[in-house]
Design an enzyme around this catalytic site. Structure first.
Site, short mmCIF file in Angstrom:
data_model
loop_
_atom_site.label_atom_id
_atom_site.label_comp_id
_atom_site.label_asym_id
_atom_site.label_seq_id
_atom_site.Cartn_x
_atom_site.Cartn_y
_atom_site.Cartn_z
N MET F 1 -28.52 9.38 -29.54
CA MET F 1 -27.96 10.70 -29.28
C MET F 1 -28.81 11.78 -29.93
O MET F 1 -28.30 12.51 -30.78
CB MET F 1 -26.55 10.81 -29.90
CG MET F 1 -25.65 9.66 -29.60
SD MET F 1 -25.10 9.79 -27.91
CE MET F 1 -23.91 8.47 -27.84
N PRO F 2 -30.05 11.91 -29.59
CA PRO F 2 -30.82 12.86 -30.38
C PRO F 2 -30.51 14.32 -30.02
O PRO F 2 -30.28 14.65 -28.85
CB PRO F 2 -32.28 12.53 -30.03
CG PRO F 2 -32.24 11.22 -29.33
CD PRO F 2 -30.89 11.13 -28.69
N TYR F 3 -30.54 15.14 -31.06
CA TYR F 3 -30.53 16.59 -30.91
C TYR F 3 -31.72 17.11 -31.70
O TYR F 3 -31.85 16.82 -32.89
CB TYR F 3 -29.24 17.20 -31.45
CG TYR F 3 -29.29 18.70 -31.55
CD1 TYR F 3 -29.10 19.50 -30.43
CD2 TYR F 3 -29.58 19.32 -32.76
CE1 TYR F 3 -29.18 20.89 -30.52
CE2 TYR F 3 -29.65 20.71 -32.86
CZ TYR F 3 -29.45 21.48 -31.73
OH TYR F 3 -29.53 22.85 -31.82
N HIS F 41 -31.06 16.21 -26.29
CA HIS F 41 -31.08 17.66 -26.15
C HIS F 41 -32.18 18.22 -27.05
O HIS F 41 -32.33 17.79 -28.19
CB HIS F 41 -29.74 18.26 -26.56
CG HIS F 41 -28.59 17.85 -25.68
ND1 HIS F 41 -28.06 18.66 -24.74
CD2 HIS F 41 -27.90 16.68 -25.59
CE1 HIS F 41 -27.07 18.04 -24.10
NE2 HIS F 41 -26.96 16.83 -24.60
#
Lengths: 70, 70, 70, 70, 70, 70
Positions: F1-3, F41
């Site tokens: 889940m990278p931001y 994102h």
């Protein structure tokens, strides 16, 4: 309503040093901008040197090479 | 595409409390802005009370003084 | 001492919507964690769709393609 | 003067993986924008899966359900 | 390698005030932690009062009510 | 889940450059960590040079002095 986030490498910063950083930054915002201390938050994030990259390299590698040159 | 960062002091927040915070904030963004849940990320940062300054002082010192007055 | 940062794309969010987001997120932190409203800050960042990447693409391109399919 | 913050879930990322991420992102900013490596900082935050919410749920719950279906 | 992010409401802060904030915070990190100025970045974000919530309300509403009471 | 949050000075970065930055950083996270593009994102913040301090000075002043020396 200032919120300040200070991000530094984790290198054994003491509680007294944190207290000074928070006191001085709060004072800066009070004296320069007239902010109220009770609306001012300062959060310090200590980041492992394996997780901070500088100039394309891990800070932990940069420190290790600097130590090896001593 | 919301990304939400919740920063709180580390004071023993439970897994169930984190789940409620995430569910409710996601629901707020869905109902107010029509965002899709599967585009919504909520990240909770728990910050040590020695690292959070308020009104120019460490939160840990503020808590200690409040406890002493009890 | 919560500080919440809500990052969304800039798509004409109204003042009333912002007020609802702030009221509801503050209420979540009060009811789930017992935080005080007067210690709770919620900052909304609206990001241009040219500056938000999702799945490797500009959000503005994703929106344009979705509109073209309608 | 780029500052890049990479936030990922804490899932046993190795030191070598971190070094590659930092090297590649720095290289992207050098080649696309002409930034100087010595002005470029990349900070990686690893977030516990109990603290990252996606689609209204804890990532740790999503992972547990996915594992149960295997 | 400090990175500092100062978030304040947008209320006509001058260039000179920004320069003072940056100079003083950098000096704090140099004197308290021995950081090098050329490794220290301070970024100031000015946030519209419609986008900053405090105590569950828009800052712009709080300011308007305070002005009405004068 | 990278931001991922990329913060750079506002110096006329084009839409095409933003698209390349987003594509390459997403690709880095896919190839190094096996992340899914649709969970990734990347948000680019462009900061006015009056609001970015480096080595205790406004970036706008540093640029002005460098131009004067040419």
């Amino acid at each position: 309503m200032p919120y300040v986030n200070v991000r530094i490498t984790r290198t054994g910063v003491t509680r007294e040093q944190k207290a000074r950083i928070i006191a001085e930054i709060t004072q800066t915002l009070v004296s320069v901008l007239g902010k109220k201390p009770e609306h001012t938050h300062v959060v310090i994030d200590e980041v492992d040197t394996d997780n901070w990259g500088f100039a394309g390299q891990l800070t932990s590698d940069i420190v290790a090479r600097a130590d090896a040159r001593k």
